[in-house]
Design a protein around this motif. Sequence first.
Motif, PDB file in Angstrom:
ATOM      1  N   THR A 121      -6.959 -12.801   3.200  1.00 39.87           N
ATOM      2  CA  THR A 121      -8.168 -13.384   2.613  1.00 39.87           C
ATOM      3  C   THR A 121      -8.534 -14.686   3.316  1.00 39.87           C
ATOM      4  N   LEU A 122      -7.537 -15.516   3.604  1.00 39.54           N
ATOM      5  CA  LEU A 122      -7.800 -16.775   4.300  1.00 39.54           C
ATOM      6  C   LEU A 122      -8.323 -16.534   5.713  1.00 39.54           C
ATOM      7  N   VAL A 123      -7.761 -15.556   6.410  1.00 35.87           N
ATOM      8  CA  VAL A 123      -8.227 -15.243   7.765  1.00 35.87           C
ATOM      9  C   VAL A 123      -9.676 -14.756   7.724  1.00 35.87           C
ATOM     10  N   LEU A 124     -10.001 -13.878   6.785  1.00 36.72           N
ATOM     11  CA  LEU A 124     -11.377 -13.376   6.682  1.00 36.72           C
ATOM     12  C   LEU A 124     -12.354 -14.507   6.365  1.00 36.72           C
ATOM     13  N   ALA A 125     -11.964 -15.412   5.485  1.00 33.03           N
ATOM     14  CA  ALA A 125     -12.833 -16.547   5.155  1.00 33.03           C
ATOM     15  C   ALA A 125     -13.037 -17.442   6.368  1.00 33.03           C
ATOM     16  N   ALA A 126     -11.970 -17.706   7.106  1.00 36.21           N
ATOM     17  CA  ALA A 126     -12.081 -18.541   8.308  1.00 36.21           C
ATOM     18  C   ALA A 126     -12.949 -17.850   9.356  1.00 36.21           C
ATOM     19  N   GLU A 127     -12.800 -16.547   9.510  1.00 35.65           N
ATOM     20  CA  GLU A 127     -13.619 -15.820  10.479  1.00 35.65           C
ATOM     21  C   GLU A 127     -15.094 -15.853  10.103  1.00 35.65           C
TER      22      GLU A 127
END
Length: 141
Positions: A74-80
Amino acid sequence: MPVDIAMPRNLVERRKNAGYAAVCAVGFDADPGVFRLAPAENIEALLPQLQPGRWERLHFANVLWTPGLPVARTLVLAAERFLANVHLGQHWYRANVETLNSVLMGEAATLRSTVWSHVELIARLKGQADREADRFAAGVI
């Protein structure tokens, strides 16, 4: 500055058994502002998986530990999503690590999820191991 992910074997096993997962920013020395984002449970295997696709030697530019793989993803998707305007292709981005860290910490706060730096996670795992050893020494199982 590269992050050293070295950790004693007993702490690696403890980390894996507890289910921690990392949000990793992998970069290379030639261009310190470029990194690739990836969630990983086994960060020791991440660089060898990515290295064959790059001639530059890769290193960890940032590692943020989460309570599990769903939170890391979830954090990676938000950062992307946030870094979409600096996207270079195939999960590679151009931004400074401080910006990335701010985005990840903000999203973790939105999720109400605790996150740890690599040093903080090592201290947490050592503390748990020490408490268990003290309980064992005292005869409390």
